[in-house]
Design a protein around this motif. Structure first.
Motif, PDB file in Angstrom:
ATOM      1  N   THR A   1       0.847  -1.193   0.000  1.00 27.98           N
ATOM      2  CA  THR A   1       0.000   0.000   0.000  1.00 27.98           C
ATOM      3  C   THR A   1       0.881   1.242   0.000  1.00 27.98           C
ATOM      4  O   THR A   1       1.756   1.391   0.859  1.00 27.98           O
ATOM      5  CB  THR A   1      -0.930   0.044   1.223  1.00 27.98           C
TER       6      THR A   1
ATOM      7  N   ASP B   1      -2.961   0.939  -4.253  1.00 31.88           N
ATOM      8  CA  ASP B   1      -2.267  -0.318  -4.510  1.00 31.88           C
ATOM      9  C   ASP B   1      -0.961  -0.016  -5.224  1.00 31.88           C
ATOM     10  O   ASP B   1      -0.947   0.643  -6.265  1.00 31.88           O
ATOM     11  CB  ASP B   1      -3.130  -1.251  -5.356  1.00 31.88           C
TER      12      ASP B   1
ATOM     13  N   LYS C   1      -4.567   1.405  -8.061  1.00 30.19           N
ATOM     14  CA  LYS C   1      -5.983   1.515  -7.707  1.00 30.19           C
ATOM     15  C   LYS C   1      -6.147   2.080  -6.305  1.00 30.19           C
ATOM     16  O   LYS C   1      -5.429   1.724  -5.378  1.00 30.19           O
ATOM     17  CB  LYS C   1      -6.645   0.143  -7.798  1.00 30.19           C
TER      18      LYS C   1
ATOM     19  N   LYS D   1      -7.373   2.285  -2.761  1.00 27.07           N
ATOM     20  CA  LYS D   1      -7.810   1.263  -1.820  1.00 27.07           C
ATOM     21  C   LYS D   1      -8.695   1.840  -0.717  1.00 27.07           C
ATOM     22  O   LYS D   1      -9.644   1.197  -0.287  1.00 27.07           O
ATOM     23  CB  LYS D   1      -6.590   0.571  -1.179  1.00 27.07           C
ATOM     24  N   TRP D   2      -8.364   3.044  -0.252  1.00 25.57           N
ATOM     25  CA  TRP D   2      -9.145   3.638   0.833  1.00 25.57           C
ATOM     26  C   TRP D   2      -8.881   5.134   0.919  1.00 25.57           C
ATOM     27  O   TRP D   2      -7.893   5.638   0.390  1.00 25.57           O
ATOM     28  CB  TRP D   2      -8.841   2.976   2.181  1.00 25.57           C
TER      29      TRP D   2
ATOM     30  N   GLU E   1      -3.324  -1.091   5.555  1.00 19.75           N
ATOM     31  CA  GLU E   1      -4.088  -1.892   4.597  1.00 19.75           C
ATOM     32  C   GLU E   1      -5.497  -1.378   4.412  1.00 19.75           C
ATOM     33  O   GLU E   1      -6.054  -1.425   3.305  1.00 19.75           O
ATOM     34  CB  GLU E   1      -4.121  -3.354   5.066  1.00 19.75           C
ATOM     35  N   THR E   2      -6.104  -0.854   5.484  1.00 23.03           N
ATOM     36  CA  THR E   2      -7.523  -0.473   5.427  1.00 23.03           C
ATOM     37  C   THR E   2      -7.767   1.029   5.564  1.00 23.03           C
ATOM     38  O   THR E   2      -8.849   1.502   5.222  1.00 23.03           O
ATOM     39  CB  THR E   2      -8.298  -1.175   6.551  1.00 23.03           C
TER      40      THR E   2
END
Length: 723
Positions: free
Chosen positions: A201, A223, A228, A230-231, A305-306
């Motif tokens: 990330t 990403d 892309k 991701k968040w 990650e999130t």
């Protein structure tokens, strides 16, 4: 050579990142050969274990190579600094030019391997302070930003990786418009500092306008392979999100900022990124954003990650003083009462050092919430309390009294004393801005974007500015009333440009140029384009129509054709809701200086400091930089403005440039004494790096000039003379 460092790591007295992260990412398998990330490693400690260059032989340093990194065919290049802190991986150095070209050099010789030039159409030049490196097998990438785009470049060839984003790049506006009822794609969104990569990330912050046309400063995760999105983490919360209650209900629709422009750090073992945010728009006035204003002026920890919030700590509630966090936090391990504590260390523009537990955000040293002055502008709503750090003591002054006025000469003292008495007495560093005037510390440091260094034993090395600024505000109603008798171009200028450049176009600040004689260097078409695209610190104004941009250009060139009704009506429609128009704007904003332009306070004006983070105590403080003309008069070394940061080595040396005397110096970490200095070809307003190739240690600094000194454009490498 490295036994001392390996012993420290074995005993666990180093960074709290796992050994794989520290050794592989930061030290090329423990050797220190590479400098593979902004700040030296993802913990951003600017520490290298290399010991070849020592206090005993540092005087033998010589220039090993130079690389000229400017495009002399473009006039704009003469106006840009090089603030880049390059990286080195496997004997290749990657950096950027003043024109935002990316290059790769042989790190031992300075020979150019390749250069990538981003598309020039619509490209806005801005400072670039570093790049990012990522590899998986033979897939090796350099990520960097130019204008409003994040590029992925093949590290071996310098070609665009077309599979990333759209044809090799990602628009930095992506994700910022979520939940908003106005367009953001035409707003200023760039990135002066690189993001950070944690796992797969790539986490990005941004630089945005600081006025009513500011985009939100949300943090995004992309990403690293595909580009892309991701968040998105909303630094200005939206309905239903924690922190939304700390703003007026519709604030997220019109208030921007609260961005991370200073850089980030990552703990890959925990999978967490850490960063600091800046103030909300607009600077110095918050009458339309009553409340605490989370997550502006915060230190935050997010799951990489999130994007989910792990914790936050807000250092300034409802910021009215532009006290951003300008540098990445450091990740370190300290020892207290025999217990090791993994910490995040964040230094602010106000000079305070925040040492927080890495898993909870709890301060290691005491911080008290205290009442502060709340009398300011008529419609302002200052927050009634603010955090006060009790230890470490602040790196820079917080208020100014008559006893603090300059003592470099009786004439200078008398001059600033007369002006000092024109201002209301400073009661607190949280004195709200007023129309009568306010003296402030913490605008151009304390700490600035150059960062700091931390050794494995928990010693922080930080350079800081000690510079007072004067600020006077004025009502927008007064400004608009004055506009009634003005030409359309003058009115448009006052509405969009005067807050920075001044109603009289003289610039108002040493950081903002005068426009009085802009016709000598710019044509009308160039001015109109500049207004549309922005440049450097100047935001873009794409919301202005072509006619309005032309009207401003004609006003600046003193050649207006009066067609007020058509132009003014169009503009009134455009500003009905966004951009946000603050009730008060800057009338005057500049350094508080003596009759010769030196700071109005007593020296030192720039210092280098060593703080033991285990105890919170200072080990030493020394002046950083010199004005030779003052030294010749018998005045002790005063220090100068300092923009750029230090790197510290295993041989207990600190290397730093950053000063207006255009020198790079080496300091002894134990005493703070200068053990070597070299006159650069231009000012080194960047942070040096160190690395090793074929058994030889190098020090490299970008000498780009600027900041009132002569222009430059070089990268200069030093190594010991073996001849």
């Amino acid at each position: 050579m490295y036994s001392k460092l390996l012993l420290v790591l074995t005993l666990g007295i180093g960074l709290s990142c796992n050994q794989s992260e520290w050794e592989k990412s930061a030290m090329n398998s423990g050797t220190g050969k590479d400098y593979p990330a902004y700040g030296g490693n993802k913990a951003n400690n600017r520490y290298s274990p290399l010991t070849q260059i020592t206090a005993a032989n540092v005087h033998d340093l010589q220039v090993a190579w130079t690389y000229f990194a400017k495009d002399t065919t473009r006039a704009a290049s003469r106006l840009r600094e090089i603030q880049c802190q390059p990286i080195v991986v496997d004997g290749v150095l990657y950096g950027t030019t003043a024109e935002l070209n990316l290059f790769a050099l042989n790190a031992a010789t300075g020979a150019e391997l390749w250069k990538f030039e981003p598309p020039q159409e619509g490209l806005r030049l801005h400072s670039n302070r570093g790049v990012m490196y990522w590899a998986e097998g033979e897939n090796k990438r350099i990520f960097y930003t130019a204008g409003s785009h994040l590029y992925a470049i093949d590290a071996a060839t310098g070609t665009v990786i077309s599979s990333f984003g759209e044809a090799g790049r990602v628009d930095l506006h992506e994700g910022l418009g979520q939940g908003l009822n106005h367009e953001v794609n035409n707003l200023t969104v760039i990135a002066t500092s690189p993001g950070v990569i944690c796992g797969n990330t790539l986490v990005m912050g941004s630089t945005v306008s600081e006025s009513g046309d500011a985009a939100p400063g949300h943090i995004r995760g992309f990403d690293v392979v595909s580009g892309k999105l991701k968040w998105v983490f909303h630094t200005i919360p939206q309905p239903g999100e924690p922190g939304y209650e700390t703003w007026p209900k519709d604030a997220y629709q019109k208030i921007g900022g609260a961005n991370c422009w200073g850089g980030m750090s990552a703990d890959e073992k925990r999978g967490v990124v850490y960063f600091g945010t800046g103030s909300p728009s607009s600077d110095f006035f918050g009458g339309d954003r009553e409340g605490q204003n989370l997550y502006a002026n915060c230190i935050l920890a997010l799951d990489a990650e999130t994007g989910k919030l792990k914790w936050h700590f807000q250092a300034i509630h409802h910021d009215l003083w532009d006290r951003d966090f300008p540098i990445p936090p450091n990740l370190a391990t300290i020892t207290q009462k025999g217990k090791k504590i993994d910490v995040v260390v964040q230094v602010g523009k106000d000079g305070f050092v925040y040492v927080l537990e890495r898993d909870s955000g709890k301060s290691v040293f005491p911080i008290e919430e205290k009442e502060v002055p709340i009398t300011g502008l008529p419609t302002e709503k200052p927050y009634p309390t603010q955090p006060h750090v009790l230890k470490p003591a602040p790196l820079s002054p917080q208020i100014m009294t008559e006893d603090d006025l300059t003592n470099i000469s009786p004439e200078a003292n008398e001059f600033v004393k007369k002006r000092f008495r024109e201002f209301p007495q400073m009661q607190s560093r949280f004195q709200p801005p007023t129309e009568e005037g306010t003296l402030l510390f913490g605008y151009s440091g304390g700490a600035e974007w150059g960062g700091n260094a931390i050794s494995p034993d928990g010693i922080l090395y930080q350079n800081v500015n000690h510079a007072p600024w004067e600020l006077r505000m004025m009502s927008r109603k007064t400004l608009e009333k004055n506009n009634a008798s003005l030409s359309p171009g003058n009115m448009l200028y006052n509405r969009n440009c005067a807050a920075c450049h001044g109603e009289d176009r003289t610039g108002k600040s040493t950081l903002i140029p005068s426009l009085v004689n802009i016709g000598k260097t710019r044509k009308a078409e160039e001015i109109a384009t500049l207004i549309q695209t922005g440049n450097g610190r100047m935001p873009a104004f794409p919301n202005l129509s072509e006619d309005n941009r032309k009207a401003i250009a004609d006003f600046l060139l003193n050649r207006e054709n009066f067609q007020p009704h058509e132009i003014l009506a169009e503009n009134e429609d455009q500003v009905a809701e966004f951009p946000y128009l603050p009730g008060y704007v800057i009338k005057y904003w500049d350094r508080f200086v003596d009759l010769n332009g030196y700071n109005a306070n007593k020296p030192p004006w720039g210092t280098l400091n060593a703080i033991d983070l285990n105890t919170g105590d200072y080990l030493w403080t020394v002046p950083l930089g010199e004005y030779p003309e003052l030294t010749e008069k018998g005045i002790p070394v005063t220090g100068t403005d300092t923009y750029g940061g230090p790197v510290v080595t295993g041989s207990e040396l600190i290397f730093i440039a950053s000063t207006k005397d255009e020198k790079i110096r080496a300091f002894d970490t134990q005493t703070g004494k200068v053990v070597w200095e070299y006159q650069l070809p231009a000012g080194g307003f960047a942070t040096p790096i160190t690395y090793e190739v074929d058994g030889r240690q190098y020090i490299v600094i970008a000498a780009g000039g600027g900041r009132g000194t002569k222009p430059g454009g070089w990268y200069v490498a030093f190594a010991l003379n073996y001849e």
